[in-house]
Design a protein around this motif. Structure first.
Motif, PDB file in Angstrom:
ATOM      1  N   ALA A   1      -3.616  14.543   1.983  1.00 24.23           N
ATOM      2  CA  ALA A   1      -3.065  13.212   1.706  1.00 24.23           C
ATOM      3  C   ALA A   1      -3.537  12.192   2.727  1.00 24.23           C
ATOM      4  O   ALA A   1      -3.806  12.519   3.889  1.00 24.23           O
ATOM      5  CB  ALA A   1      -1.541  13.270   1.697  1.00 24.23           C
ATOM      6  N   THR A   2      -3.604  10.944   2.270  1.00 24.84           N
ATOM      7  CA  THR A   2      -3.909   9.831   3.155  1.00 24.84           C
ATOM      8  C   THR A   2      -3.196   8.592   2.650  1.00 24.84           C
ATOM      9  O   THR A   2      -2.934   8.451   1.441  1.00 24.84           O
ATOM     10  CB  THR A   2      -5.427   9.571   3.241  1.00 24.84           C
ATOM     11  N   ALA A   3      -2.860   7.706   3.583  1.00 21.02           N
ATOM     12  CA  ALA A   3      -2.222   6.432   3.245  1.00 21.02           C
ATOM     13  C   ALA A   3      -2.842   5.340   4.099  1.00 21.02           C
ATOM     14  O   ALA A   3      -3.242   5.585   5.244  1.00 21.02           O
ATOM     15  CB  ALA A   3      -0.711   6.500   3.476  1.00 21.02           C
ATOM     16  N   VAL A   4      -2.913   4.138   3.537  1.00 18.86           N
ATOM     17  CA  VAL A   4      -3.471   2.992   4.248  1.00 18.86           C
ATOM     18  C   VAL A   4      -2.590   1.778   4.018  1.00 18.86           C
ATOM     19  O   VAL A   4      -2.050   1.588   2.916  1.00 18.86           O
ATOM     20  CB  VAL A   4      -4.924   2.713   3.786  1.00 18.86           C
ATOM     21  N   GLN A   5      -2.424   0.976   5.061  1.00 17.43           N
ATOM     22  CA  GLN A   5      -1.639  -0.249   4.962  1.00 17.43           C
ATOM     23  C   GLN A   5      -2.556  -1.376   4.499  1.00 17.43           C
ATOM     24  O   GLN A   5      -3.394  -1.876   5.250  1.00 17.43           O
ATOM     25  CB  GLN A   5      -1.011  -0.590   6.310  1.00 17.43           C
ATOM     26  N   ILE A   6      -2.421  -1.773   3.246  1.00 17.06           N
ATOM     27  CA  ILE A   6      -3.291  -2.815   2.688  1.00 17.06           C
ATOM     28  C   ILE A   6      -2.918  -4.178   3.252  1.00 17.06           C
ATOM     29  O   ILE A   6      -3.783  -4.966   3.665  1.00 17.06           O
ATOM     30  CB  ILE A   6      -3.199  -2.800   1.152  1.00 17.06           C
ATOM     31  N   THR A   7      -1.651  -4.485   3.243  1.00 14.93           N
ATOM     32  CA  THR A   7      -1.099  -5.702   3.858  1.00 14.93           C
ATOM     33  C   THR A   7       0.137  -5.272   4.645  1.00 14.93           C
ATOM     34  O   THR A   7       0.576  -4.130   4.518  1.00 14.93           O
ATOM     35  CB  THR A   7      -0.706  -6.753   2.804  1.00 14.93           C
ATOM     36  N   PRO A   8       0.719  -6.150   5.465  1.00 14.02           N
ATOM     37  CA  PRO A   8       1.931  -5.755   6.181  1.00 14.02           C
ATOM     38  C   PRO A   8       3.066  -5.310   5.267  1.00 14.02           C
ATOM     39  O   PRO A   8       3.977  -4.614   5.721  1.00 14.02           O
ATOM     40  CB  PRO A   8       2.308  -7.031   6.947  1.00 14.02           C
ATOM     41  N   LYS A   9       3.035  -5.656   3.988  1.00 16.62           N
ATOM     42  CA  LYS A   9       4.112  -5.308   3.077  1.00 16.62           C
ATOM     43  C   LYS A   9       3.723  -4.302   1.992  1.00 16.62           C
ATOM     44  O   LYS A   9       4.578  -3.788   1.288  1.00 16.62           O
ATOM     45  CB  LYS A   9       4.658  -6.578   2.402  1.00 16.62           C
ATOM     46  N   ILE A  10       2.438  -4.025   1.833  1.00 15.46           N
ATOM     47  CA  ILE A  10       1.979  -3.144   0.753  1.00 15.46           C
ATOM     48  C   ILE A  10       1.125  -2.017   1.326  1.00 15.46           C
ATOM     49  O   ILE A  10       0.210  -2.255   2.118  1.00 15.46           O
ATOM     50  CB  ILE A  10       1.175  -3.925  -0.303  1.00 15.46           C
TER      51      ILE A  10
ATOM     52  N   ILE B   1      -0.773   9.568  -6.805  1.00 12.52           N
ATOM     53  CA  ILE B   1      -1.253   8.241  -6.391  1.00 12.52           C
ATOM     54  C   ILE B   1      -0.042   7.326  -6.256  1.00 12.52           C
ATOM     55  O   ILE B   1       0.718   7.163  -7.222  1.00 12.52           O
ATOM     56  CB  ILE B   1      -2.252   7.668  -7.411  1.00 12.52           C
ATOM     57  N   GLY B   2       0.149   6.741  -5.072  1.00 15.89           N
ATOM     58  CA  GLY B   2       1.364   5.986  -4.841  1.00 15.89           C
ATOM     59  C   GLY B   2       1.138   4.605  -4.248  1.00 15.89           C
ATOM     60  O   GLY B   2       0.132   4.342  -3.585  1.00 15.89           O
ATOM     61  N   LEU B   3       2.108   3.726  -4.508  1.00 15.46           N
ATOM     62  CA  LEU B   3       2.171   2.388  -3.917  1.00 15.46           C
ATOM     63  C   LEU B   3       3.574   2.169  -3.357  1.00 15.46           C
ATOM     64  O   LEU B   3       4.563   2.667  -3.925  1.00 15.46           O
ATOM     65  CB  LEU B   3       1.872   1.307  -4.950  1.00 15.46           C
ATOM     66  N   LEU B   4       3.655   1.441  -2.259  1.00 16.15           N
ATOM     67  CA  LEU B   4       4.936   1.088  -1.671  1.00 16.15           C
ATOM     68  C   LEU B   4       4.899  -0.392  -1.287  1.00 16.15           C
ATOM     69  O   LEU B   4       3.995  -0.836  -0.577  1.00 16.15           O
ATOM     70  CB  LEU B   4       5.224   1.947  -0.448  1.00 16.15           C
ATOM     71  N   TRP B   5       5.874  -1.141  -1.759  1.00 10.65           N
ATOM     72  CA  TRP B   5       5.921  -2.590  -1.541  1.00 10.65           C
ATOM     73  C   TRP B   5       7.257  -2.952  -0.891  1.00 10.65           C
ATOM     74  O   TRP B   5       8.317  -2.796  -1.495  1.00 10.65           O
ATOM     75  CB  TRP B   5       5.756  -3.313  -2.887  1.00 10.65           C
ATOM     76  N   ASP B   6       7.188  -3.432   0.351  1.00 11.09           N
ATOM     77  CA  ASP B   6       8.373  -3.954   1.030  1.00 11.09           C
ATOM     78  C   ASP B   6       8.595  -5.393   0.579  1.00 11.09           C
ATOM     79  O   ASP B   6       8.030  -6.332   1.154  1.00 11.09           O
ATOM     80  CB  ASP B   6       8.195  -3.896   2.549  1.00 11.09           C
ATOM     81  N   VAL B   7       9.409  -5.564  -0.424  1.00 13.77           N
ATOM     82  CA  VAL B   7       9.618  -6.888  -1.004  1.00 13.77           C
ATOM     83  C   VAL B   7      10.255  -7.823   0.023  1.00 13.77           C
ATOM     84  O   VAL B   7       9.838  -8.961   0.208  1.00 13.77           O
ATOM     85  CB  VAL B   7      10.492  -6.776  -2.270  1.00 13.77           C
ATOM     86  N   ASN B   8      11.277  -7.355   0.700  1.00  8.64           N
ATOM     87  CA  ASN B   8      11.918  -8.089   1.783  1.00  8.64           C
ATOM     88  C   ASN B   8      12.612  -7.074   2.682  1.00  8.64           C
ATOM     89  O   ASN B   8      12.421  -5.865   2.506  1.00  8.64           O
ATOM     90  CB  ASN B   8      12.898  -9.143   1.249  1.00  8.64           C
TER      91      ASN B   8
ATOM     92  N   THR C   1      12.777  -2.316  -1.209  1.00  8.33           N
ATOM     93  CA  THR C   1      11.455  -1.698  -1.260  1.00  8.33           C
ATOM     94  C   THR C   1      11.278  -1.069  -2.632  1.00  8.33           C
ATOM     95  O   THR C   1      12.177  -0.400  -3.145  1.00  8.33           O
ATOM     96  CB  THR C   1      11.293  -0.612  -0.183  1.00  8.33           C
ATOM     97  N   ILE C   2      10.099  -1.298  -3.220  1.00  7.54           N
ATOM     98  CA  ILE C   2       9.777  -0.726  -4.533  1.00  7.54           C
ATOM     99  C   ILE C   2       8.605   0.243  -4.370  1.00  7.54           C
ATOM    100  O   ILE C   2       7.582  -0.107  -3.767  1.00  7.54           O
ATOM    101  CB  ILE C   2       9.413  -1.822  -5.556  1.00  7.54           C
ATOM    102  N   GLY C   3       8.775   1.446  -4.873  1.00  3.26           N
ATOM    103  CA  GLY C   3       7.716   2.443  -4.828  1.00  3.26           C
ATOM    104  C   GLY C   3       7.364   2.936  -6.210  1.00  3.26           C
ATOM    105  O   GLY C   3       8.199   2.937  -7.122  1.00  3.26           O
ATOM    106  N   THR C   4       6.128   3.356  -6.355  1.00  2.21           N
ATOM    107  CA  THR C   4       5.693   3.926  -7.632  1.00  2.21           C
ATOM    108  C   THR C   4       4.712   5.052  -7.363  1.00  2.21           C
ATOM    109  O   THR C   4       3.955   5.025  -6.383  1.00  2.21           O
ATOM    110  CB  THR C   4       5.055   2.852  -8.534  1.00  2.21           C
TER     111      THR C   4
ATOM    112  N   PHE D   1      13.436   2.298  -6.539  1.00  2.00           N
ATOM    113  CA  PHE D   1      13.951   1.069  -5.940  1.00  2.00           C
ATOM    114  C   PHE D   1      14.886   1.460  -4.797  1.00  2.00           C
ATOM    115  O   PHE D   1      15.932   2.085  -5.034  1.00  2.00           O
ATOM    116  CB  PHE D   1      14.711   0.235  -6.979  1.00  2.00           C
ATOM    117  N   ALA D   2      14.511   1.108  -3.575  1.00  2.00           N
ATOM    118  CA  ALA D   2      15.321   1.422  -2.404  1.00  2.00           C
ATOM    119  C   ALA D   2      15.929   0.131  -1.854  1.00  2.00           C
ATOM    120  O   ALA D   2      15.229  -0.884  -1.686  1.00  2.00           O
ATOM    121  CB  ALA D   2      14.483   2.099  -1.333  1.00  2.00           C
ATOM    122  N   TRP D   3      17.227   0.178  -1.551  1.00  2.00           N
ATOM    123  CA  TRP D   3      17.937  -0.996  -1.030  1.00  2.00           C
ATOM    124  C   TRP D   3      18.566  -0.620   0.308  1.00  2.00           C
ATOM    125  O   TRP D   3      19.350   0.326   0.402  1.00  2.00           O
ATOM    126  CB  TRP D   3      19.015  -1.449  -2.009  1.00  2.00           C
TER     127      TRP D   3
END
Length: 430
Positions: free
Chosen positions: A158-167, A224-231, A235-238, A288-290
């Motif tokens: 596995a590998t993960a990369v920070q595309i933007t500070p929130k994604i 294959i995953g995405l994680l988005w820190d909305v605020n 946080t929304i993950g898929t 959806f994580a709150w």
């Protein structure tokens, strides 16, 4: 496996695969399971490779994790038309569930790599029952025993990369193989001893022995995953778990003998040795994580699994549904949708660098079946302790289904199924 005296007459072997654990592809870890398996939107430890690999980016220290499990399963079979087959099957075992090593680093962007092992599917089950049978002047009392054992596991890169500070984006490449330290496959045995007599008074016995083995399960797929820190709260993950074609070696041995007046003869026998392909289904999850505070968080996950494309192809090109053993043209298996809701609260003792979590979750985890899915539900609780660079977690999960159609396991029967799962995780940060 309910064959009648007179032998098995067929050129095509109808094949069925009975997964004893939940067949839906989920991740591992006592923390996640303590939250009911609702972890796609959180995924902030090394088990993220099995839930949502994008979540690995949240690791800021190298991490080693080990997860062990204890399973206890009970199946209570019953039949309104044949009450004599009522019985209870029980199994239990202790196994390594998950292992991982993760290493975060910076190379143009924040990145993480990890090596993982996950034991995903378990096939262990066992039951005994009896059946009274009459046919053409022959009355028999049949004593039947069924045992199945085995599992399927994968090596994950596995590998993960920070595309933007929130994604963040992550991928786990799962290598399903039996060439490493584990055997990928399962084996079922069926034995029957039948005692009876013909209408003229002649006594007879039949003995039936079946061994059905699938080995060398191998293939490759990806999470294959995405994680988005909305605020700071949401946080929304898929995650998308790709379909793949697995290759297996299949061996099937069947023999039935009859004894009359101390003379034993073979009534019927069959042997099959072949290479088969198993099309594993795709799965898609959204979480959806709150975060209500640094101490309290909740997660809601929804999964969809494409069981309509789950298919086994034998050496002659015949296609079967592994769910019910029917040919593809006759099978009607619907897709499943899971829902999981979990929460975690941390009691934080800052002066002692200690955190004690309390976790709980509920879930709906249906199993595919001919026609509509069979309903399974579950609850879970968990706790543990985190001290400096050491984390220890425990979780208990109860999963059950009532009046479940057992397919070809025992003809005409229904079953109440109860599954108890205990997980223990150790995580070390370096």
């Amino acid at each position: 496996f309910c064959f009648l005296p007179g032998g098995l007459v067929a050129e095509t072997l109808f094949q069925q695969i009975g997964i004893a654990s939940s067949p839906n592809p989920v991740g591992s870890g006592a923390r996640a399971l303590g939250m009911g398996g609702a972890f796609i939107g959180i995924a902030d430890d090394a088990t993220a490779a099995s839930w949502n690999p994008a979540g690995l980016i949240q690791l800021d220290k190298p991490e080693l994790s080990i997860v062990g499990d204890y399973n206890y399963r009970k199946e209570e079979f019953s039949s309104s038309s044949r009450p004599e087959i009522d019985n209870t099957g029980k199994i239990d075992d202790i196994e390594l569930n998950y292992f991982s090593v993760a290493y975060p680093f910076h190379f143009y962007r924040n990145m993480v790599i990890s090596l993982n092992y996950q034991r995903l599917y378990d096939f262990k089950r066992s039951f005994d029952y009896r059946l009274n049978y009459s046919f053409a002047g022959l009355d028999l009392e049949q004593y039947k025993n069924y045992d199945q054992d085995g599992y399927i596991g994968a090596l994950g890169l596995a590998t993960a990369v920070q595309i933007t500070p929130k994604i963040s984006f992550g991928v786990t490449l799962n290598i399903w193989t039996d060439k490493l330290l584990w055997e990928n496959g399962w084996e079922a045995t069926f034995n029957e001893h039948a005692v009876g007599a013909y209408s003229n008074g002649t006594s007879t016995t039949f003995d039936t022995h079946i061994k059905d083995k699938y080995s060398q399960f191998r293939g490759i797929n990806a999470n294959i995953g995405l994680l988005w820190d909305v605020n700071k709260y949401l946080t929304i993950g898929t995650v998308f778990k790709t379909p793949f074609e697995a290759s297996l070696r299949h061996k099937y041995n069947y023999e039935q003998t009859q004894t009359i007046s101390n003379v034993t003869s073979i009534v019927s026998q069959s042997r099959v040795k072949e290479d088969v392909d198993l099309d594993m289904p795709m799965s898609f999850g959204l979480g959806f994580a709150w975060r209500f505070s640094d101490a309290f968080s909740m997660d809601l996950d929804v999964y969809w699994t494409d069981w309509s494309e789950y298919m086994l192809t034998d050496d002659e090109g015949n296609e079967f549904s592994p769910i019910d053993g029917r040919p593809k043209s006759e099978s009607n298996v619907d897709d499943t949708i899971q829902a999981r809701l979990g929460a975690e609260y941390l009691f934080i003792l800052e002066d002692k660098n200690i955190a004690i979590p309390v976790r709980a979750g509920i879930f709906y985890d249906p199993e595919p079946s001919e026609g509509s899915p069979e309903d399974f539900y579950g609850v879970s609780v968990g706790s543990g302790i985190a001290y400096n660079n050491f984390i220890f977690d425990l979780a208990y999960q109860l999963r059950w289904g009532d009046n479940v159609d057992t397919g070809n396991s025992i003809a005409t029967s229904k079953a109440d199924i109860t599954q108890h799962l205990f997980l223990a995780s150790i995580i070390l940060h370096f």
